[in-house]
Structures are given as C-alpha cells and as structure tokens.
Design an enzyme around this catalytic site. Structure first.
Site, PDB file in Angstrom:
ATOM      1  N   SER A  15      33.851  61.953  31.995  1.00 57.67           N
ATOM      2  CA  SER A  15      33.750  61.663  30.135  1.00 57.67           C
ATOM      3  C   SER A  15      34.785  61.396  29.710  1.00 57.67           C
ATOM      4  CB  SER A  15      33.226  62.550  30.160  1.00 57.67           C
ATOM      5  OG  SER A  15      33.305  62.900  28.438  1.00 57.67           O
ATOM      6  N   TYR A  52      30.570  72.352  30.509  1.00 60.87           N
ATOM      7  CA  TYR A  52      30.465  71.091  30.702  1.00 60.87           C
ATOM      8  C   TYR A  52      31.566  70.399  31.134  1.00 60.87           C
ATOM      9  CZ  TYR A  52      29.643  66.094  29.309  1.00 60.87           C
ATOM     10  OH  TYR A  52      29.417  64.530  30.205  1.00 60.87           O
ATOM     11  N   LYS A  69      33.610  68.074  34.550  1.00 65.74           N
ATOM     12  CA  LYS A  69      34.116  67.131  34.648  1.00 65.74           C
ATOM     13  C   LYS A  69      35.409  66.610  35.198  1.00 65.74           C
ATOM     14  CE  LYS A  69      30.179  64.583  33.235  1.00 65.74           C
ATOM     15  NZ  LYS A  69      29.356  63.770  34.561  1.00 65.74           N
ATOM     16  N   ARG A  85      30.630  70.527  13.111  1.00 64.18           N
ATOM     17  CA  ARG A  85      29.838  70.969  14.868  1.00 64.18           C
ATOM     18  C   ARG A  85      31.218  71.845  15.328  1.00 64.18           C
ATOM     19  NH1 ARG A  85      26.327  67.311  18.591  1.00 64.18           N
ATOM     20  NH2 ARG A  85      29.216  66.228  18.418  1.00 64.18           N
ATOM     21  N   GLU A  86      30.897  72.730  16.066  1.00 68.26           N
ATOM     22  CA  GLU A  86      31.818  73.805  16.358  1.00 68.26           C
ATOM     23  C   GLU A  86      32.398  72.637  17.677  1.00 68.26           C
ATOM     24  OE1 GLU A  86      31.141  77.539  17.156  1.00 68.26           O
ATOM     25  OE2 GLU A  86      32.926  78.031  18.560  1.00 68.26           O
ATOM     26  N   ASP A  99      34.055  69.796  18.005  1.00 65.30           N
ATOM     27  CA  ASP A  99      34.060  68.581  17.550  1.00 65.30           C
ATOM     28  C   ASP A  99      35.635  67.828  16.940  1.00 65.30           C
ATOM     29  OD1 ASP A  99      31.759  66.987  17.663  1.00 65.30           O
ATOM     30  OD2 ASP A  99      30.938  67.350  15.940  1.00 65.30           O
TER      31      ASP A  99
END
Ligand code: UD1
Length: 333
Positions: A118, A143, A147, A286-287, A289
C-alpha cells in the site's frame, strides 16, 4: 497460480469470501456471493478453498494438493482504525500469516510471489509525486506498519535466497467496480473509505457525507488522493505475474494514475456520474490523514508495461452502476 486456472485461497480475513475469523472483523467485507458472480463473468468455475493463513497445517495441505507457479498474496486484515485498537491481532494475522505462507511456499519449491502492499508505507509524503525511492516506514498505525514489515521481510528473503522473485505492489486508492455492475465493494457497516460512502449517499442509504477537513494546503482545502480503477489495479497484477517469469528478484512498483483529486472533486464527479445531488458537511480532520498523496507511476510503465487506462469519469460510472444495481450490496437484494 495453477496452470490456466488460478486457485484462490484466503485467510479468515477481510479479503476472503465467507471469512470466518472468530475474534476479529465481524464485518468482513468479502462474501461468497462475490465469487459466484465472478464465475458468471468469466463463464468458468474457479477453484476456491477457504483457509486461515495462520494455520500452517492447512497451508501445507493446500500446497501438497496443488502445484503452484506463483502466489498472489492478498490475505490480511485491513481496517486502519481497528488496527489501532487490536494491534496484536493485526500483527498475528498479517505478519505470522505471511511468514507461514512464505515458509510453506519454500517447503514446496514455490519461489514467486506478488504481494499487495500500500502507498500507506510512504507515511507523510516528503515530496510529491511519490516514487518508489521515497523513504518508507513512517506509518502511524499497525495496519500500515504490517504492510511495511512484510515488504521488508520479503526483501530480506530475496536478498538471502537468490532463487526467490517478488513483486511488491503499492496500491494508491482503488475505487470503481467491474463494468458489468455485478461485482463491487460492499463494506459491512459504515464505510471507512471515501467512495463507498459517497456512493451510499448517492443511492440514498446515507444522508450526507462528512468531509474530513477543508483546511489542508490543497487547492480547495480538502484531502487529495490518487484514485485508481480497480480493474486497472487487477491488470497491474497480471503484469506483475509476467515480470516474475523474468526471474526479476525483488521489485517494487506504485500502482496509481499519477493524478490527484480532492474530496470535493470526487463528490462532483460522482454527482455527474449518478445525476444525483450528494449532500455533504465539512467536519474536523480525521486523525492520521495526510493532505495529499499521489503516485509517480513511471516505473511500472517502464518495467511492467502497465499504465492505468481508466480516468475519473469511468471510475465513477462503474461505481455508480454497481451501487444502483446492488443498493444494499451483495447479500440482501
Ligand atoms: C485509507 C487508509 C489507508 C488504506 C486505504 C485503503 C486511513 C487514514 N488511511 O486511505 O491506510 O491503505 O484507506 O483502504 O484510513 N474522507 C472524507 N470522508 C469520509 C472518508 C474519507 O472526507 O467519510 C477523505 C479522507 O480524509 C481522505 C480521502 O477522503 O482525504 C480518502 O480517504 P479514504 O478513502 O479513507 O482513503 P485514505 O485515507 O487515502
């Protein structure tokens, strides 16, 4: 891959039809109905075996029963917010699962892998557009870190054992749907990602979109991302499989279009595709971002011969067709 008919196997995870992991992700996003419809589209049966990627015995059995020339590894948990709440689960499934998969592949003489990574591995961009040489590892959630760790593991493996070939694909923001309108994204519960949410507002399932901040340093103040049609993304995997045949060692490619669009541009594009008004309200950021994130996809074009073919209008038209034909997703219509 097994001859001409790929066998798909997956973990009890969000990428797995009929996922059944007991302790996590009760709202797994993939359903058995999706595979049934894929078979309708390709007019042939697809071998499928459900298994838990952390279950070594099950992996061993699968690899004993079939002969594979390569593995495309998509199995993993993928909700950013949930990963912050349940880091161990994310590391157990994503990291342990990948280690078991690689060990099983090795034991059975399979040395070719495509991994779905990602753009999240780049963290907060230091420059744009992001090329593959941009520093990685600056992710803020488990997450994203999983990756990054998996990428590192596979790179180390390819360094140590020269007969391995790996293509690590860094996805930007996949959206859209198959143009038949038969298969598409069906998030269970409230969608985390922008476009599934926008589509649900357009179809009347949700009242309005919350736009997470309009005070970023972008043209209209809203976040900018590199949205890529999911069919283009799928074709990138076919190109990667071909690359493996060249005994390429470990290669890393961005899969993006190279063009960034803001949240408000996406809302507008979806209004055009659907012919419906999409109500939105500006809310707080949003935290986690970042303001802008888009790819330099030149390396994939040069070395894979792959380039995204579909633009924003097509992404939104296909997404809208899927949403209109399946207003409540796969299972309930
Ligand atoms: C998110 C994940 C990323 C993951 C990717 C694919 C976060 C912080 N990042 O990327 O790690 O790889 O999904 O699953 O979750 N937006 C709104 N309102 C919404 C939803 C989103 O304004 O209801 C905005 C966001 O602030 C952002 C843009 O839309 O600017 C895209 O958001 P999203 O679709 O969630 O993707 P990413 O945040 O880029």
């Amino acid at each position: 891959m097994q001859g001409a008919r790929p066998l798909s196997a997956c973990a009890g995870t969000s990428s797995c039809p009929s996922a059944s992991s007991p302790s996590i992700s009760p709202g797994a996003d993939a359903l058995p109905e999706s595979l049934r419809r894929v078979q309708q589209i390709v007019h042939q049966p697809i071998l499928f075996q459900e298994l838990d990627i952390t279950n070594e015995a099950a992996l061993q059995e699968l690899f004993s029963k079939h002969r594979f020339s390569a593995v495309m590894h998509f199995a993993g948990l993928k909700a950013v917010g949930e990963s912050v709440q349940k880091p161990l689960e994310y590391y157990r499934v994503n990291l342990t699962g990948t280690i078991r998969l690689l060990e099983t592949m090795k034991a059975h003489g399979v040395r070719n892998i495509v991994f779905s990574s990602s753009a999240t591995v780049y963290g907060d961009p230091k420059y744009l557009p992001l090329d593959e040489n941009h520093p990685v590892g600056g992710c803020t959630n488990p997450y994203g870190k999983s990756k990054y760790f998996i990428e590192e593991m596979i790179r180390d493996l390819c360094k140590a054992e020269r007969d391995w070939n790996a293509v690590l694909l860094r996805y930007f923001n996949p959206i859209g749907a198959h143009e038949s309108g038969m298969i598409g994204e069906d998030p269970q519960g409230i969608p985390n990602n922008l476009m599934p949410y926008v589509a649900q507002v357009a179809v009347g399932r949700r009242e309005f979109l919350s736009v997470f901040g309009n005070d970023y340093k972008t043209d209209d103040g809203t976040g900018v991302r590199d949205y890529i049609h999911v069919v283009d993304l799928a074709k990138g995997h076919i190109a990667a499989l071909k690359k493996l045949k060249e005994n390429c060692g470990c290669k890393i490619y961005n899969l993006g279009t190279g063009t960034g669009y803001s949240v408000l541009q996406m809302v507008q594009a979806m209004e055009k595709a659907s012919g419906r008004e999409i109500k939105y309200k500006i809310t707080g950021r949003r935290e986690g971002d970042v303001a802008s994130c888009y790819a330099n996809p030149a390396l994939a074009e040069r070395e894979l011969g792959w380039k995204a073919a579909f633009g924003l209008d097509k992404m939104c038209e296909d997404l809208w067709r899927w949403q209109l034909q399946n207003p409540t997703g796969f299972s309930k219509n």
